[in-house]
Design an enzyme around this catalytic site. Structure first.
Site, PDB file in Angstrom:
ATOM      1  N   GLY A   1       0.810  -1.209   0.000  1.00  0.00           N
ATOM      2  CA  GLY A   1       0.000   0.000   0.000  1.00  0.00           C
ATOM      3  C   GLY A   1       0.843   1.259   0.000  1.00  0.00           C
ATOM      4  O   GLY A   1       1.347   1.700  -1.035  1.00  0.00           O
ATOM      5  N   CYS A   2       1.012   1.839   1.186  1.00  0.00           N
ATOM      6  CA  CYS A   2       1.644   3.149   1.277  1.00  0.00           C
ATOM      7  C   CYS A   2       3.137   3.133   0.968  1.00  0.00           C
ATOM      8  O   CYS A   2       3.671   4.120   0.464  1.00  0.00           O
ATOM      9  CB  CYS A   2       1.376   3.743   2.650  1.00  0.00           C
ATOM     10  SG  CYS A   2      -0.390   4.058   2.930  1.00  0.00           S
ATOM     11  N   VAL A   3       3.824   2.027   1.254  1.00  0.00           N
ATOM     12  CA  VAL A   3       5.245   1.943   0.899  1.00  0.00           C
ATOM     13  C   VAL A   3       5.406   1.925  -0.611  1.00  0.00           C
ATOM     14  O   VAL A   3       6.215   2.673  -1.172  1.00  0.00           O
ATOM     15  CB  VAL A   3       5.901   0.704   1.543  1.00  0.00           C
ATOM     16  CG1 VAL A   3       7.298   0.471   0.976  1.00  0.00           C
ATOM     17  CG2 VAL A   3       5.969   0.867   3.050  1.00  0.00           C
TER      18      VAL A   3
ATOM     19  N   THR B   1       4.508   5.326  -2.136  1.00  0.00           N
ATOM     20  CA  THR B   1       5.523   6.329  -1.823  1.00  0.00           C
ATOM     21  C   THR B   1       6.790   6.109  -2.645  1.00  0.00           C
ATOM     22  O   THR B   1       7.391   7.069  -3.151  1.00  0.00           O
ATOM     23  CB  THR B   1       5.835   6.303  -0.322  1.00  0.00           C
ATOM     24  OG1 THR B   1       4.648   6.668   0.405  1.00  0.00           O
ATOM     25  CG2 THR B   1       6.960   7.259   0.030  1.00  0.00           C
TER      26      THR B   1
END
Length: 209
Positions: free
Chosen positions: A150-152, A155
């Site tokens: 997800g966020c990793v 990013t």
């Protein structure tokens, strides 16, 4: 990953990125919601990754490398979370004031370290992160945190697209199942980032490479 898959990617997706001269360590969403049994986002895998993050933060601070933390904060009810908040019910854990959004006791930002609060997956989307990095002349990010898929991932992809070299530290990332964790690390390495072990990340932070 199978040899067949690796062979399929060989020759088309096997380039490398060079570690820069001015790195920062970016800790993505290492907060209580992923580390608290009973939370809808909890999994024991996150606890293993937390220990890796603790070691990396200690090494970065010792080397004078900037450490940047992100968290997720919503207005109560998620009016600023848009479709992401609507799609993922577990994000209610990050309504402003919730204890689930707190940083763990063993990984607290120092007063002189930057915290980037976000509402979407990427730490770059709708935040001042890119400007903050540019102002400090950062050229490379060692990226860790939750969750890998997800966020990793979001990013790391945006880091590349903003011109910052992304090095994702596999041991310091966590997901709720090994399959998406490994699949996303494979894809990041193939197309968007360098995926490295904690051991290599520590060497890079110490200037050994």
């Amino acid at each position: 990953m199978s040899d067949e898959l690796k062979d399929n990617y060989a020759g088309a997706f096997d380039g490398t990125l060079r570690f820069g001269e001015r790195p920062a360590l970016l800790i993505v969403d290492v907060v209580a919601a992923y580390l608290t049994p009973g939370s809808s986002l909890y999994d024991p895998a996150f606890e293993v990754a937390l220990a890796s993050n603790e070691r990396l933060v200690a090494a970065a601070r010792a080397a004078g490398v900037p450490v940047i933390f992100t968290n997720v904060v919503y207005q109560p009810g998620g009016a600023d979370g848009g479709l992401f908040y609507a799609k993922v019910p577990a994000l209610k854990a990050f309504d402003r004031g919730s204890a689930m959004g707190a940083f763990p006791d063993t990984l607290q930002p120092r007063a002189d370290e930057t915290i980037v609060s976000k509402q979407y997956a990427s730490a770059f989307f709708g935040t001042s992160l890119s400007s903050t990095l540019a102002a400090r002349r950062i050229d490379t990010l060692l990226i860790t945190g939750f969750s890998t898929s997800g966020c990793v991932r979001a990013t790391a992809l945006d880091a590349l697209q903003h011109g910052f070299v992304p090095f994702v530290v596999r041991d310091a990332c966590g997901d709720r199942h090994p399959a998406p964790h490994e699949a996303n690390l494979f894809d990041l390495q193939a197309k968007y980032a360098e995926v490295v072990t904690e051991e290599r990340a520590l060497a890079l932070l110490g200037g050994a490479e």
